[in-house]
Design an enzyme around this catalytic site. Sequence first.
Site, PDB file in Angstrom:
ATOM      1  N   ASP A   1       0.832  -1.211   0.000  1.00  0.00           N
ATOM      2  CA  ASP A   1       0.000   0.000   0.000  1.00  0.00           C
ATOM      3  C   ASP A   1       0.866   1.260   0.000  1.00  0.00           C
ATOM      4  O   ASP A   1       0.470   2.285  -0.552  1.00  0.00           O
ATOM      5  CB  ASP A   1      -0.984   0.009   1.167  1.00  0.00           C
ATOM      6  CG  ASP A   1      -2.246   0.783   0.827  1.00  0.00           C
ATOM      7  OD1 ASP A   1      -2.791   0.551  -0.277  1.00  0.00           O
ATOM      8  OD2 ASP A   1      -2.673   1.635   1.619  1.00  0.00           O
TER       9      ASP A   1
ATOM     10  N   GLU B   1       0.127  10.866   5.670  1.00  0.00           N
ATOM     11  CA  GLU B   1      -0.012   9.432   5.446  1.00  0.00           C
ATOM     12  C   GLU B   1       1.334   8.776   5.126  1.00  0.00           C
ATOM     13  O   GLU B   1       1.624   7.669   5.587  1.00  0.00           O
ATOM     14  CB  GLU B   1      -0.999   9.189   4.307  1.00  0.00           C
ATOM     15  CG  GLU B   1      -1.514   7.772   4.251  1.00  0.00           C
ATOM     16  CD  GLU B   1      -2.830   7.699   3.505  1.00  0.00           C
ATOM     17  OE1 GLU B   1      -3.787   8.384   3.944  1.00  0.00           O
ATOM     18  OE2 GLU B   1      -2.905   7.010   2.486  1.00  0.00           O
TER      19      GLU B   1
ATOM     20  N   GLU C   1     -11.108   6.194  -2.362  1.00  0.00           N
ATOM     21  CA  GLU C   1     -11.145   6.559  -0.937  1.00  0.00           C
ATOM     22  C   GLU C   1     -12.307   5.860  -0.218  1.00  0.00           C
ATOM     23  O   GLU C   1     -12.159   5.394   0.916  1.00  0.00           O
ATOM     24  CB  GLU C   1     -11.280   8.079  -0.782  1.00  0.00           C
ATOM     25  CG  GLU C   1     -10.125   8.888  -1.365  1.00  0.00           C
ATOM     26  CD  GLU C   1      -8.836   8.814  -0.559  1.00  0.00           C
ATOM     27  OE1 GLU C   1      -8.429   7.702  -0.158  1.00  0.00           O
ATOM     28  OE2 GLU C   1      -8.223   9.877  -0.348  1.00  0.00           O
TER      29      GLU C   1
ATOM     30  N   GLU D   1      -9.444  -2.905  -6.365  1.00  0.00           N
ATOM     31  CA  GLU D   1      -9.394  -2.969  -4.899  1.00  0.00           C
ATOM     32  C   GLU D   1      -9.537  -4.417  -4.420  1.00  0.00           C
ATOM     33  O   GLU D   1      -8.851  -4.852  -3.496  1.00  0.00           O
ATOM     34  CB  GLU D   1     -10.491  -2.095  -4.278  1.00  0.00           C
ATOM     35  CG  GLU D   1     -10.259  -0.599  -4.441  1.00  0.00           C
ATOM     36  CD  GLU D   1      -9.128  -0.053  -3.566  1.00  0.00           C
ATOM     37  OE1 GLU D   1      -8.714  -0.724  -2.600  1.00  0.00           O
ATOM     38  OE2 GLU D   1      -8.659   1.057  -3.867  1.00  0.00           O
TER      39      GLU D   1
HETATM   40  C1  HMH Z   1      -5.196   0.203  -2.590  1.00  0.00           C
HETATM   41  N1  HMH Z   1      -6.869   1.904  -2.142  1.00  0.00           N
HETATM   42  C2  HMH Z   1      -5.653   1.432  -1.884  1.00  0.00           C
HETATM   43  N2  HMH Z   1      -4.841   2.033  -1.019  1.00  0.00           N
HETATM   44  C3  HMH Z   1      -5.244   3.156  -0.370  1.00  0.00           C
HETATM   45  N3  HMH Z   1      -4.389   3.743   0.528  1.00  0.00           N
HETATM   46  C4  HMH Z   1      -6.525   3.680  -0.610  1.00  0.00           C
HETATM   47  C5  HMH Z   1      -7.316   3.022  -1.521  1.00  0.00           C
HETATM   48  C6  HMH Z   1      -7.086   4.894   0.093  1.00  0.00           C
HETATM   49  O1  HMH Z   1      -6.285   5.976   0.052  1.00  0.00           O
END
Ligand code: HMH
Length: 219
Positions: free
Chosen positions: A47, A88, A139, A209
């Site tokens: 991520d 973040e 999001e 996702e």
């Molecule tokens: C894969 N989707 C993914 N990572 C993230 N951090 C977000 C959405 C949301 O910002």
Amino acid sequence: CGERGTTAAWIKKHQPIYDRATRHPFIRSIWEGTVDFSAFKRWLAQDYIFVREFIPFVASVLLKACKHSGDEADVEVILGGLAALNDEISWFKKEASKWCVSLNSTPQNANLEYCRFLQSLTLPEVSYTVAITAFWAIEAVYQESFSLCLESDSKMPKELIGTCERWGNASFGQYCSSLQNIADRSLETASSVVLSEAEKAFVHVLENENYFWSMSLGE
Ligand code: HMH
């Protein structure tokens, strides 16, 4: 507000894939308290790579909003989202060191594909409507997923509270509603071609996702 817009209709229309993205077995395992921490670490490392790629995407949405939206409030919502990514990135670094996870790992296929999709959306010929719809969906999936893990019936391990709160907290929820409202307003005046592109982008986000979570499980 969001309830009667195009985006709400699309969630209903594409409910099965929406549920696969927002109620994935990886998220269910966090909710149940049975999550495999090595899967969590895999998710964390991947991520971080995704979020690095998300920065130029969000910057491109901001640029389009400045040029086309004609609404200063929209620009401010997106600017806030971009600013939050600064925090973040620091969070990922802190979290990675806590879990002894390297942030230099190789992106896996599902991640590479998702990042390529993000890059394609940053092109100037992609309309603001399509870009803001995709942005909201990206999001919203995290918000829906991680807020589930914060519900009172959740057995989420305490080690993951910081992660779940990052995307599951009420103010992130507010921010997602704002993005949804912006997307809906933009979709209201869109041509049928743009509408269909935006719907495709929405579905594509959900598919990506779903693969992203599965990748974290090592599937
Ligand atoms: C894969 N989707 C993914 N990572 C993230 N951090 C977000 C959405 C949301 O910002």
